[in-house]
Design an enzyme around this catalytic site. Structure first.
Site, PDB file in Angstrom:
ATOM      1  N   LYS A 161     -17.628  16.818  -3.804  1.00  0.00           N
ATOM      2  CA  LYS A 161     -18.769  16.139  -3.197  1.00  0.00           C
ATOM      3  C   LYS A 161     -18.419  15.772  -1.763  1.00  0.00           C
ATOM      4  CE  LYS A 161     -21.630  11.980  -3.626  1.00  0.00           C
ATOM      5  NZ  LYS A 161     -21.849  10.693  -4.318  1.00  0.00           N
TER       6      LYS A 161
ATOM      7  N   CYS B 151     -20.378   0.210  -6.581  1.00  0.00           N
ATOM      8  CA  CYS B 151     -20.939  -0.058  -5.259  1.00  0.00           C
ATOM      9  C   CYS B 151     -22.399  -0.493  -5.317  1.00  0.00           C
ATOM     10  CB  CYS B 151     -20.766   1.144  -4.343  1.00  0.00           C
ATOM     11  SG  CYS B 151     -21.486   2.676  -4.952  1.00  0.00           S
TER      12      CYS B 151
ATOM     13  N   GLU C 200      -5.915  15.528  -5.104  1.00  0.00           N
ATOM     14  CA  GLU C 200      -6.744  14.550  -5.806  1.00  0.00           C
ATOM     15  C   GLU C 200      -7.260  15.143  -7.121  1.00  0.00           C
ATOM     16  OE1 GLU C 200      -7.493  11.464  -5.298  1.00  0.00           O
ATOM     17  OE2 GLU C 200      -7.320  10.981  -3.176  1.00  0.00           O
TER      18      GLU C 200
ATOM     19  N   ARG D 134     -15.709   3.320   3.705  1.00  0.00           N
ATOM     20  CA  ARG D 134     -15.017   3.770   2.488  1.00  0.00           C
ATOM     21  C   ARG D 134     -13.927   4.795   2.789  1.00  0.00           C
ATOM     22  NH1 ARG D 134     -20.842   3.812  -0.249  1.00  0.00           N
ATOM     23  NH2 ARG D 134     -20.927   1.616  -0.809  1.00  0.00           N
TER      24      ARG D 134
ATOM     25  N   LYS E 100     -13.851  13.791  -3.535  1.00  0.00           N
ATOM     26  CA  LYS E 100     -15.018  13.174  -2.908  1.00  0.00           C
ATOM     27  C   LYS E 100     -14.638  12.771  -1.493  1.00  0.00           C
ATOM     28  CE  LYS E 100     -18.191   9.244  -3.421  1.00  0.00           C
ATOM     29  NZ  LYS E 100     -18.528   8.065  -4.264  1.00  0.00           N
TER      30      LYS E 100
ATOM     31  N   ARG F 226     -27.590   6.001   0.186  1.00  0.00           N
ATOM     32  CA  ARG F 226     -27.358   4.554   0.259  1.00  0.00           C
ATOM     33  C   ARG F 226     -28.671   3.790   0.348  1.00  0.00           C
ATOM     34  NH1 ARG F 226     -22.139   5.678   4.061  1.00  0.00           N
ATOM     35  NH2 ARG F 226     -20.724   6.125   2.325  1.00  0.00           N
TER      36      ARG F 226
ATOM     37  N   CYS G 218     -19.367   3.575 -11.281  1.00  0.00           N
ATOM     38  CA  CYS G 218     -18.861   2.960 -10.056  1.00  0.00           C
ATOM     39  C   CYS G 218     -19.412   1.548  -9.978  1.00  0.00           C
ATOM     40  CB  CYS G 218     -19.254   3.787  -8.835  1.00  0.00           C
ATOM     41  SG  CYS G 218     -18.260   3.403  -7.355  1.00  0.00           S
TER      42      CYS G 218
ATOM     43  N   TYR H 201     -30.783  17.527  -6.065  1.00  0.00           N
ATOM     44  CA  TYR H 201     -32.099  16.874  -6.115  1.00  0.00           C
ATOM     45  C   TYR H 201     -33.227  17.904  -6.152  1.00  0.00           C
ATOM     46  CZ  TYR H 201     -29.289  12.828  -4.916  1.00  0.00           C
ATOM     47  OH  TYR H 201     -28.336  11.834  -4.933  1.00  0.00           O
TER      48      TYR H 201
ATOM     49  N   CYS I 150     -16.523  -0.327  -4.015  1.00  0.00           N
ATOM     50  CA  CYS I 150     -16.459   0.245  -5.358  1.00  0.00           C
ATOM     51  C   CYS I 150     -15.444  -0.446  -6.267  1.00  0.00           C
ATOM     52  CB  CYS I 150     -16.143   1.734  -5.243  1.00  0.00           C
ATOM     53  SG  CYS I 150     -17.322   2.648  -4.226  1.00  0.00           S
TER      54      CYS I 150
END
Length: 325
Positions: A250, A120, A235, A219, A197, A207, A118, A314, A128
């Site tokens: 996501k 961004c 999509e 966005r 997404k 961010r 990407c 994470y 993006c």
């Protein structure tokens, strides 16, 4: 019928593990990582307790530690020293992701390196791709930005990426990236598309971590509305038709219905447990309000149950430790 049928017989503590329908293993996990070429040592991410921005110099050490824990794949995000309207830091041969990829490949050749594809984190406006005037004011220019994504994809593949993961939600992005990779001899590089997404409120901590906030607007013009199930399916259906190897949903936790839908397309599905999901669980656990280990494992089992083949989280390193215990 009762009393002959007693489902509680299946729920004795020593019986439950034998009959579990859904399992979490180390091979299911992908660890997301942030690398910053502006720092000399680890920098804690305030909004994501337990997570760091890593300096490029530590890429080898980090990947060896994760491999030792049992993690087989990482997803890389870069914080560049260069931000401009063309996102030139994203495709520079010595860009942050390119440096980290080469270092990780040298230190741990068996690790699967996935690169977020990407712009961004690399543009001075935080969007993006290229920005210009559209019908409703300044917005992301779809077709012009596809050329930028092609350039980034080839640069990441040449650095050694095994999988590129376009997250820009541009129409036609998978087809454009596949064409560029093939033209430059990278037919074996996979595309894991951020295919469904959503324009979610759960990205805030990310961010901060990636320095990817936007200077104007939002966005919603290119990420999917959280209310639209059929649109999200379309999509992913489109990206599958264009040649995606892996599809992604996501965020993950609140979109189990979408994971189940996308699974029907027949491709492997990744679910991204995003920064906001991580931070909510971690914050509640630090307050003593939740049992972190149980909540994390329950959340991951729910994603597998919905149909996810891979989980980007994470908590990946923590989960590996818990599985060992």
């Amino acid at each position: 019928m009762f009393p002959h049928v007693r489902l509680r017989r299946l729920r004795r503590r020593k019986i439950i593990p034998l009959l579990a329908e859904t399992h979490i293993g180390k091979d299911d996990l992908i660890a997301p990582l942030f690398f910053d070429e502006n720092i000399a040592g680890p920098v804690p991410i305030q909004a994501m307790p337990g997570q760091n921005r890593w300096p490029v110099s530590m890429a080898g050490d980090v990947v060896i530690r994760l491999k030792s824990a049992g993690i087989r794949a990482v997803l890389l995000f870069g914080i560049s020293s260069v931000k401009d309207a063309k996102a030139s830091g994203a495709y520079a041969p010595d860009g942050v992701i390119q440096q980290v990829t080469r270092a990780m490949k040298q230190a741990c050749p068996d690790m699967v390196i996935i690169t977020d594809l990407c712009a961004c984190e690399y543009t001075d406006h935080g969007h993006c791709g290229y920005v210009g005037e559209c019908c409703d004011g300044p917005n992301l220019l779809n077709d012009a930005s596809l050329e930028m994504m092609q350039r980034i994809a080839v640069s990441q593949a040449e650095a050694g990426a095994d999988i590129v993961a376009p997250s820009c939600m541009l129409d036609g992005m998978v087809a454009a990236i596949r064409e560029a990779l093939d033209d430059y001899g990278h037919q074996e590089v996979l595309i894991m598309s951020y295919s469904s997404k959503f324009a979610s409120a759960l990205y805030g901590p990310f961010r901060e971590a990636a320095g990817s906030g936007f200077s104007f607007g939002d966005r919603t013009g290119y990420q999917a509305p959280v209310s639209n199930r059929r649109e999200a399916y379309r999509e992913s259906e489109q990206d599958a038709a264009e040649g995606a190897d892996i599809l992604m949903v996501k965020p993950a936790g609140w979109f189990g219905d979408i994971i189940t839908d996308i699974k029907q397309l027949g491709l492997p599905v990744a679910a991204y447990q995003v920064s906001g999901e991580y931070s909510m669980i971690r914050a509640a656990a630090e307050k003593g309000w939740l049992d972190e280990r149980r909540v994390v494992m329950e959340s991951l089992v729910s994603l597998k149950r919905a149909g996810a083949d891979l989980i980007i989280t994470y908590f990946a390193e923590d989960v590996c430790r818990w599985l060992d215990e």
